[in-house]
Design a protein around this motif. Sequence first.
Motif, PDB file in Angstrom:
ATOM      1  N   ARG A 195     -12.269 110.856  71.231  1.00  0.00           N
ATOM      2  CA  ARG A 195     -12.553 110.970  72.674  1.00  0.00           C
ATOM      3  C   ARG A 195     -14.026 110.758  72.970  1.00  0.00           C
ATOM      4  O   ARG A 195     -14.393 110.062  73.914  1.00  0.00           O
ATOM      5  CB  ARG A 195     -12.105 112.350  73.165  1.00  0.00           C
ATOM      6  CG  ARG A 195     -10.617 112.463  73.433  1.00  0.00           C
ATOM      7  CD  ARG A 195     -10.276 113.728  74.220  1.00  0.00           C
ATOM      8  NE  ARG A 195     -10.599 114.946  73.469  1.00  0.00           N
ATOM      9  CZ  ARG A 195      -9.745 115.536  72.649  1.00  0.00           C
ATOM     10  NH1 ARG A 195      -8.519 115.037  72.469  1.00  0.00           N
ATOM     11  NH2 ARG A 195     -10.090 116.631  72.008  1.00  0.00           N
ATOM     12  N   LEU A 196     -14.901 111.378  72.140  1.00  0.00           N
ATOM     13  CA  LEU A 196     -16.333 111.263  72.385  1.00  0.00           C
ATOM     14  C   LEU A 196     -16.827 109.835  72.192  1.00  0.00           C
ATOM     15  O   LEU A 196     -17.682 109.354  72.945  1.00  0.00           O
ATOM     16  CB  LEU A 196     -17.093 112.219  71.465  1.00  0.00           C
ATOM     17  CG  LEU A 196     -18.614 112.270  71.633  1.00  0.00           C
ATOM     18  CD1 LEU A 196     -18.984 112.702  73.053  1.00  0.00           C
ATOM     19  CD2 LEU A 196     -19.242 113.216  70.617  1.00  0.00           C
ATOM     20  N   ALA A 197     -16.281 109.151  71.160  1.00  0.00           N
ATOM     21  CA  ALA A 197     -16.726 107.781  70.873  1.00  0.00           C
ATOM     22  C   ALA A 197     -16.012 106.741  71.730  1.00  0.00           C
ATOM     23  O   ALA A 197     -16.410 105.571  71.748  1.00  0.00           O
ATOM     24  CB  ALA A 197     -16.502 107.474  69.398  1.00  0.00           C
ATOM     25  N   VAL A 246     -13.066 104.444  59.969  1.00  0.00           N
ATOM     26  CA  VAL A 246     -14.487 104.673  59.715  1.00  0.00           C
ATOM     27  C   VAL A 246     -14.664 105.784  58.680  1.00  0.00           C
ATOM     28  O   VAL A 246     -15.429 105.660  57.726  1.00  0.00           O
ATOM     29  CB  VAL A 246     -15.214 105.037  61.024  1.00  0.00           C
ATOM     30  CG1 VAL A 246     -16.660 105.463  60.725  1.00  0.00           C
ATOM     31  CG2 VAL A 246     -15.202 103.854  61.981  1.00  0.00           C
ATOM     32  N   VAL A 247     -13.942 106.876  58.859  1.00  0.00           N
ATOM     33  CA  VAL A 247     -14.065 108.019  57.960  1.00  0.00           C
ATOM     34  C   VAL A 247     -13.709 107.652  56.525  1.00  0.00           C
ATOM     35  O   VAL A 247     -14.346 108.099  55.569  1.00  0.00           O
ATOM     36  CB  VAL A 247     -13.174 109.187  58.457  1.00  0.00           C
ATOM     37  CG1 VAL A 247     -13.024 110.257  57.377  1.00  0.00           C
ATOM     38  CG2 VAL A 247     -13.766 109.799  59.721  1.00  0.00           C
ATOM     39  N   ARG A 285     -21.051 104.014  66.673  1.00  0.00           N
ATOM     40  CA  ARG A 285     -20.713 104.970  67.728  1.00  0.00           C
ATOM     41  C   ARG A 285     -19.857 106.118  67.192  1.00  0.00           C
ATOM     42  O   ARG A 285     -20.051 107.282  67.532  1.00  0.00           O
ATOM     43  CB  ARG A 285     -19.971 104.230  68.848  1.00  0.00           C
ATOM     44  CG  ARG A 285     -19.966 104.984  70.169  1.00  0.00           C
ATOM     45  CD  ARG A 285     -19.672 104.085  71.354  1.00  0.00           C
ATOM     46  NE  ARG A 285     -18.295 103.609  71.360  1.00  0.00           N
ATOM     47  CZ  ARG A 285     -17.936 102.343  71.123  1.00  0.00           C
ATOM     48  NH1 ARG A 285     -18.866 101.431  70.848  1.00  0.00           N
ATOM     49  NH2 ARG A 285     -16.660 101.977  71.161  1.00  0.00           N
ATOM     50  N   VAL A 286     -18.909 105.783  66.321  1.00  0.00           N
ATOM     51  CA  VAL A 286     -18.046 106.808  65.728  1.00  0.00           C
ATOM     52  C   VAL A 286     -18.869 107.752  64.845  1.00  0.00           C
ATOM     53  O   VAL A 286     -18.708 108.979  64.909  1.00  0.00           O
ATOM     54  CB  VAL A 286     -16.914 106.150  64.915  1.00  0.00           C
ATOM     55  CG1 VAL A 286     -16.174 107.199  64.087  1.00  0.00           C
ATOM     56  CG2 VAL A 286     -15.949 105.422  65.835  1.00  0.00           C
ATOM     57  N   ASP A 336     -21.601 113.051  63.805  1.00  0.00           N
ATOM     58  CA  ASP A 336     -22.793 113.873  63.628  1.00  0.00           C
ATOM     59  C   ASP A 336     -22.935 114.890  64.757  1.00  0.00           C
ATOM     60  O   ASP A 336     -23.269 116.054  64.524  1.00  0.00           O
ATOM     61  CB  ASP A 336     -24.038 112.988  63.570  1.00  0.00           C
ATOM     62  CG  ASP A 336     -24.159 112.234  62.259  1.00  0.00           C
ATOM     63  OD1 ASP A 336     -23.521 112.663  61.277  1.00  0.00           O
ATOM     64  OD2 ASP A 336     -24.887 111.227  62.222  1.00  0.00           O
ATOM     65  N   GLN A 337     -22.674 114.447  65.987  1.00  0.00           N
ATOM     66  CA  GLN A 337     -22.827 115.327  67.139  1.00  0.00           C
ATOM     67  C   GLN A 337     -21.851 116.502  67.091  1.00  0.00           C
ATOM     68  O   GLN A 337     -22.203 117.631  67.438  1.00  0.00           O
ATOM     69  CB  GLN A 337     -22.618 114.522  68.427  1.00  0.00           C
ATOM     70  CG  GLN A 337     -22.851 115.337  69.693  1.00  0.00           C
ATOM     71  CD  GLN A 337     -22.733 114.483  70.947  1.00  0.00           C
ATOM     72  OE1 GLN A 337     -22.919 113.259  70.890  1.00  0.00           O
ATOM     73  NE2 GLN A 337     -22.435 115.113  72.081  1.00  0.00           N
TER      74      GLN A 337
END
Length: 327
Positions: A6-8, A18-19, A32-33, A38-39
């Motif tokens: 959701r954030l990305a 990505v993970v 971005r992901v 990190d955030q």
Amino acid sequence: MNDVARLAGVSLKTVSRVVNGEAGVHPGTATRVLAAIDQLGFRRNLGARNLRRGSSTGTIGVLLEDVANPFYSMLTRAVEEVARQYDRHVLTGSSDEDPERERELALEFCARRVDGLLVVPAGLRHGYLVPEIHAGLPVVFLDRPAGDIVADTVLVDNLDGTVQAVAHLARQDHRRIAFFGDAPTIFTASERLRGFREGYARVGLRFDEELVAMGPHDERTILDALRRTMERADPATALVTGNNRITVLVLRALAGWARRPALVGFDDFELADLLNPPVTVIAHDTTALGRAAADLLFARLAGDNSPPHRVTLPVHLIARGSGEQRQ
């Protein structure tokens, strides 16, 4: 992962790619992901991922007597070095020589689905591991054998070590040699006592049971044993100690004594060569012990189905001065 998506502003599948380092994600999207990760302080749940995939958890369990003992610290480090080659991490626990604690920790490691288990046994009953072994968990016992099951085992030559110690002291003209060992229920302690008796027989000395003090030991019992064996009409003139901790207790107790017995300790220890006099020891390669056990474990993980192995590593005497003091 849903929060990261959701954030990305991307799909859950994109976050998964990505993970897990999969290809097919635009570099800008991946950046971005990763920023969202990190955030949010996101961390992968490797256990959940591996259980879902039905694959390795990436861990092995090592159950020791006491991780604070330098001997076991070296052992663990050797296991870690081998595990690292196979991209595995090591979980450790201390049994404190308590069979119930050993069982509890071993089963906890099994519940966490470790890929394999290395055990320095505290007790004599290991049937509780049979279901795990039958389910495919490789288990290797080290330093001591299992009590009631047949499994891979790596030992040192405890008996020959104390045979060598007695023979060495006899060559220095000692005829009254004492032995301070650990609890006789412990395999290594009983084997070292057996070797001590065998050493007496080989050099033709008359064995005296009163010169033996078995543990567990602390500062008080060591001091009592020293007084009982050294301050008598026919005192012991030499001493064999059954492990590194007993040797250290003896050295502390002897501080300030005008006359000290000749001393040979089983297990080398840090600074033994810098004391006055330096301590003569029966040494073995602790790193080799850990590596041999870990190599056996990873061979099993790689598909080795041969019958259980029993490996015995050699010991050797290092003469430094404390065992060369003559009567």
